[in-house]
Structures are given as structure tokens and as C-alpha cells.
Design an enzyme around this catalytic site. Structure first.
Site, PDB file in Angstrom:
ATOM      1  N   SER A  26       0.867  -1.630   0.047  1.00  0.00           N
ATOM      2  CA  SER A  26       0.389  -0.181   0.026  1.00  0.00           C
ATOM      3  C   SER A  26       0.979   1.452   0.181  1.00  0.00           C
ATOM      4  O   SER A  26       2.273   1.319   0.240  1.00  0.00           O
ATOM      5  CB  SER A  26      -1.106  -0.025   1.193  1.00  0.00           C
ATOM      6  OG  SER A  26       0.067   0.088   2.200  1.00  0.00           O
ATOM      7  N   ARG A  33       9.099   1.757   3.914  1.00  0.00           N
ATOM      8  CA  ARG A  33      10.190   1.233   3.211  1.00  0.00           C
ATOM      9  C   ARG A  33      10.709   2.158   2.532  1.00  0.00           C
ATOM     10  O   ARG A  33      12.470   1.788   2.659  1.00  0.00           O
ATOM     11  CB  ARG A  33       9.788   0.185   2.115  1.00  0.00           C
ATOM     12  CG  ARG A  33       8.767  -0.848   2.753  1.00  0.00           C
ATOM     13  CD  ARG A  33       9.177  -2.203   2.532  1.00  0.00           C
ATOM     14  NE  ARG A  33       8.161  -3.213   3.583  1.00  0.00           N
ATOM     15  CZ  ARG A  33       7.961  -3.944   3.324  1.00  0.00           C
ATOM     16  NH1 ARG A  33       7.715  -3.773   1.961  1.00  0.00           N
ATOM     17  NH2 ARG A  33       7.050  -4.449   4.289  1.00  0.00           N
ATOM     18  N   LYS A  98      -3.534  -7.081  -5.588  1.00  0.00           N
ATOM     19  CA  LYS A  98      -4.547  -7.315  -4.746  1.00  0.00           C
ATOM     20  C   LYS A  98      -5.485  -6.536  -4.559  1.00  0.00           C
ATOM     21  O   LYS A  98      -5.714  -5.036  -4.981  1.00  0.00           O
ATOM     22  CB  LYS A  98      -3.203  -6.413  -4.033  1.00  0.00           C
ATOM     23  CG  LYS A  98      -4.027  -5.925  -2.147  1.00  0.00           C
ATOM     24  CD  LYS A  98      -3.367  -4.842  -1.669  1.00  0.00           C
ATOM     25  CE  LYS A  98      -3.923  -4.121  -0.592  1.00  0.00           C
ATOM     26  NZ  LYS A  98      -3.766  -4.830   0.958  1.00  0.00           N
ATOM     27  N   GLU A 178      -5.172 -15.635   0.974  1.00  0.00           N
ATOM     28  CA  GLU A 178      -4.402 -15.145   2.066  1.00  0.00           C
ATOM     29  C   GLU A 178      -5.069 -15.599   3.351  1.00  0.00           C
ATOM     30  O   GLU A 178      -4.706 -14.066   3.614  1.00  0.00           O
ATOM     31  CB  GLU A 178      -3.378 -14.041   1.512  1.00  0.00           C
ATOM     32  CG  GLU A 178      -2.015 -14.133   2.277  1.00  0.00           C
ATOM     33  CD  GLU A 178      -1.346 -12.564   2.342  1.00  0.00           C
ATOM     34  OE1 GLU A 178      -0.093 -12.564   3.213  1.00  0.00           O
ATOM     35  OE2 GLU A 178      -1.401 -12.250   1.214  1.00  0.00           O
ATOM     36  N   LYS A 220      -1.834 -19.090  -0.082  1.00  0.00           N
ATOM     37  CA  LYS A 220      -0.790 -18.085   0.344  1.00  0.00           C
ATOM     38  C   LYS A 220      -0.969 -18.314   2.161  1.00  0.00           C
ATOM     39  O   LYS A 220      -1.232 -17.344   2.197  1.00  0.00           O
ATOM     40  CB  LYS A 220      -1.040 -16.426  -0.506  1.00  0.00           C
ATOM     41  CG  LYS A 220       0.251 -15.825   0.223  1.00  0.00           C
ATOM     42  CD  LYS A 220       0.853 -14.911  -0.514  1.00  0.00           C
ATOM     43  CE  LYS A 220       1.889 -13.711   0.200  1.00  0.00           C
ATOM     44  NZ  LYS A 220       2.264 -12.457  -0.396  1.00  0.00           N
ATOM     45  N   SER A 262       6.296 -13.717   3.021  1.00  0.00           N
ATOM     46  CA  SER A 262       7.545 -14.369   4.016  1.00  0.00           C
ATOM     47  C   SER A 262       7.302 -13.877   5.092  1.00  0.00           C
ATOM     48  O   SER A 262       7.849 -14.833   6.535  1.00  0.00           O
ATOM     49  CB  SER A 262       8.695 -13.329   3.796  1.00  0.00           C
ATOM     50  OG  SER A 262       8.496 -11.362   2.890  1.00  0.00           O
ATOM     51  N   GLY A 263       6.578 -13.462   5.304  1.00  0.00           N
ATOM     52  CA  GLY A 263       5.444 -12.564   7.155  1.00  0.00           C
ATOM     53  C   GLY A 263       6.536 -12.131   7.801  1.00  0.00           C
ATOM     54  O   GLY A 263       6.922 -12.377   9.467  1.00  0.00           O
ATOM     55  N   SER A 290       5.792 -16.484  -2.714  1.00  0.00           N
ATOM     56  CA  SER A 290       4.804 -15.221  -2.896  1.00  0.00           C
ATOM     57  C   SER A 290       5.179 -14.357  -1.808  1.00  0.00           C
ATOM     58  O   SER A 290       4.780 -14.013  -1.193  1.00  0.00           O
ATOM     59  CB  SER A 290       3.596 -15.482  -2.756  1.00  0.00           C
ATOM     60  OG  SER A 290       2.648 -13.928  -2.604  1.00  0.00           O
ATOM     61  N   GLY A 292       7.564 -10.936  -0.714  1.00  0.00           N
ATOM     62  CA  GLY A 292       7.213  -9.199  -0.821  1.00  0.00           C
ATOM     63  C   GLY A 292       8.845  -8.890  -0.442  1.00  0.00           C
ATOM     64  O   GLY A 292       9.728  -8.460  -0.768  1.00  0.00           O
ATOM     65  N   ARG A 293       8.756  -8.768   0.830  1.00  0.00           N
ATOM     66  CA  ARG A 293      10.407  -8.477   1.507  1.00  0.00           C
ATOM     67  C   ARG A 293      11.006  -8.409   1.228  1.00  0.00           C
ATOM     68  O   ARG A 293      11.924  -7.976   1.030  1.00  0.00           O
ATOM     69  CB  ARG A 293       9.848  -7.558   2.933  1.00  0.00           C
ATOM     70  CG  ARG A 293      10.916  -5.999   3.857  1.00  0.00           C
ATOM     71  CD  ARG A 293      10.999  -6.799   5.102  1.00  0.00           C
ATOM     72  NE  ARG A 293      11.642  -7.804   5.611  1.00  0.00           N
ATOM     73  CZ  ARG A 293      12.600  -7.959   4.688  1.00  0.00           C
ATOM     74  NH1 ARG A 293      13.664  -7.262   5.010  1.00  0.00           N
ATOM     75  NH2 ARG A 293      13.030  -9.473   5.693  1.00  0.00           N
TER      76      ARG A 293
END
Length: 341
Positions: A26, A33, A98, A178, A220, A262-263, A290, A292-293
Site C-alpha cells: 500500500s 520502506r 491485490k 491468504e 498463500k 515471508s511474514g 510469494s 514481498g520484503r
């Protein structure tokens, strides 16, 4: 609904050696980031950053099966006027979107959240499909703490996930389902297993009630891990063994694939855990990432908002994508990380 086509896309998203890039932060999240690397978050800087990723030829063509986009990004064009979705398609990856609209506090359940965004979702999906999206993502957030999660929170979020998935399939879009059990807290891996199994069982019960075709979706989930502040952190082997046991107990074999979030794990942890799971013999579904970071932290830092750093950012992205591509086949070794460094 053309289930054959949905199944083809779901299977392509979890193809061996490839995984999904979650580039759907978002505006608020990407600002955090960018703040960390000293870059102002503007529509232009966000576009430039994502264009850098999508033009990474090696990563996108060899290791990325699909890209989850944010609403802003799916409508953006590259600097030369090419729609960003076309950049993704031309690399052989599948554009996704998303569609949830974040979380709100759940009434009568202090400290718990429900994901919103079902209103007018059918119309939004139609527009996203016309723009090129062939899969979507909806994230539910379940926290572990004192007296939570409640069955209320689990049920409400599972119900919303299933409604979203049914709407997606009706729009000829593959739903990524997810249900994320957060790793925040001091709980141990056994508590994570217990809560995640309740969440997954309820989610699949709701998916069946709402007539979602399991062959045309991707799951996910989180991995079974110790809470971030737990005194005893589970080993890589324990995470892999516990997670596979959990998935075999809860996820029907009809589901084409599972793509982990990855959480909040470090880049290498997320890769090592996925790799170790593939050492545990044949699995009933495709198993990949899947992230992101865990795919983007290194390229963000290398790029740092400077045009002259685009190649360095792409190299860092290609490296992380390759490492995870190898892990998704059980072929990763930590020595490969050291070589690149």
C-alpha cells in the site's frame, strides 16, 4: 467460469523453480520502506522503482511466475509509455492484483481485525481483468496473543476470504487465498501450528460452503514458525517439518499450489525454510514463494532512488529471485549467498 483456464493459471503460478513477486505494498507501507532508504515516496518514485523490478530480464523471465500489483501500479505506464502490466506479460510472468482494502477493528473482539473490501468487488474485478490481471490476492490477518484469536475472528475472516474467492472465480480470475497468522509475539512453534491449523480448516470449510473450485485457486499461508520474541526459536529443519505436517493435515490435494508469504522473516531465513521443505519428499501440491520484503529489501537498498543504481538494484533482485527459485526445487545452499556477497 472456465475451470480449465483457472487451473492452468494457478498451476503456472506455482511452476517448479518460479514464484510470485508481491509488489502490492500500500502507499503507506511503501512510504515506510522508502523512508528507510531516504527516498521520497511519490507516484513517480514508486513507478520508477517498480519499473526497475519489472524490467529485470533475468529475474522476471526465469524465476518470477506472477506479480501482485497495487491498484495504483496496475494503471501506471512505464517511462516510455508501455503499461506496466505489458512489461510483466512480455517477460512471461502473469499480472495479478491485490483487491482487499486493508483491515478494520472487529466489533466485540478487542485487538482483532477483519479485512474489508467486498463491496463493489465484482465491478472492480471486471475492470482489473480488462486491464490484464489474471489472479488476485486478499489477505486476512490473524494475531496470536492472550485469549486470541477468537473463533469469531477466524470465522469472519474465513467467510470473507471465501466470498472474495468465489467472486474472483466468477470473474475468471484465480484467487490467492491468504490467511496470515502473524509471527508477532512470544508464542512457540506448537502454538503457531495449533492456531494456523484452526485457521486453515475453517478457511477450507468456508471455501467449500461457497462453492469455490479448489482446483482454480492458490493458497498463500504463513509457515509454522516461533513468534518473533519467543525465547526458543525453532530450527530450519523444525520449521520445515512442522509446516509440511500442518499443510498435509489441512490443505486438500485438489489445490494446485501453495505460495508462502515471508511474514517478516529475514531474506535468507525465508529461502532456507522453503528449501528445507522440498527435502521432505514428494508433496501433493506445488510449493513455492510469494514474497514481498524478502525479495525486495536488497534491491531497494541497492537502488536507493538513483537512476545510476538501476542495474545494481536489478542485480540484487535477480540474485534473491534466483535463490528462491532454487529453494522452490530444494536446490539452494547457503554457500551460494556467500559467493554472491
Amino acid at each position: 467460469m472456465n475451470l480449465t483456464e483457472l487451473n492452468r493459471i494457478a498451476t503456472a503460478l506455482v511452476a517448479p523453480g518460479k514464484g510470485i513477486l508481491a509488489a502490492d505494498e500500500s502507499s503507506g507501507t511503501i512510504k515506510k520502506r522508502f523512508d528507510a532508504i531516504g527516498v521520497e515516496s511519490t507516484e513517480e518514485s514508486r513507478r520508477a522503482y517498480r519499473e526497475m523490478l519489472f524490467r529485470s530480464k533475468e529475474a522476471m523471465s526465469q524465476y518470477i511466475s506472477g506479480v501482485i500489483l497495487y491498484d495504483e501500479t496496475i494503471w501506471q505506464d512505464a517511462k516510455d509509455g508501455t503499461p506496466l502490466v505489458k512489461l510483466i506479460e512480455s517477460s512471461g510472468a502473469i499480472p495479478g492484483i491485490k483487491v482487499d482494502e486493508g483491515t478494520q477493528g472487529l466489533p466485540m473482539c478487542p485487538g482483532e481485525l477483519v479485512t474489508v473490501g467486498l463491496d463493489k468487488l465484482a465491478e472492480r474485478l471486471k475492470r482489473y481483468y480488462e486491464r490484464g490481471a489474471r489472479f488476485a490476492k486478499w489477505r486476512a490477518v490473524i494475531d496470536i496473543g492472550s485469549g486470541i484469536p477468537s473463533m469469531t475472528a477466524i470465522s469472519v475472516n474465513a467467510h470473507a476470504l471465501a466470498r472474495y474467492a468465489a467472486l474472483c472465480q466468477a470473474a475468471q480470475i484465480v484467487p490467492i487465498v491468504e490467511p496470515e497468522v502473524l509471527m508477532d509475539g512470544d508464542h512457540d512453534i506448537d502454538r503457531c501450528y495449533e492456531v494456523t491449523s484452526r485457521v486453515l480448516n475453517k478457511t477450507f470449510q468456508e471455501l467449500r460452503v461457497q462453492r469455490v473450485a479448489l482446483e482454480g485457486m492458490v493458497l498463500k499461508p504463513n509457515m509454522a514458525v516461533s513468534g518473533k520474541t519467543c525465547a526458543k526459536q525453532a530450527s530450519v529443519e523444525e520449521v520445515a517439518e512442522t509446516t509440511i505436517r500442518l499443510l498435509k493435515a489441512c490443505v486438500p490435494a485438489a489445490v494446485p499450489g501453495i505460495a508462502f508469504l515471508s511474514g517478516g522473516q529475514s531474506d535468507e531465513e525465508a529461502t532456507a525454510h522453503l528449501n528445507a521443505m522440498h527435502k521432505l519428499g514428494p508433496l501433493p501440491w506445488g510449493l513455492t514463494f510469494s514474497y514481498g520484503r524478502a525479495l525486495q529489501a536488497a534491491p531497494q537498498k541497492a537502488w536507493s532512488g538513483k537512476a545510476e543504481n538501476v542495474a545494481a538494484g536489478q542485480d540484487a533482485f535477480s540474485h534473491r529471485a534466483r535463490m528462491n527459485g532454487l529453494a522452490s526445487k530444494g536446490e539452494w545452499q547457503s554457500s551460494l549467498e556467500k559467493k554472491a556477497a
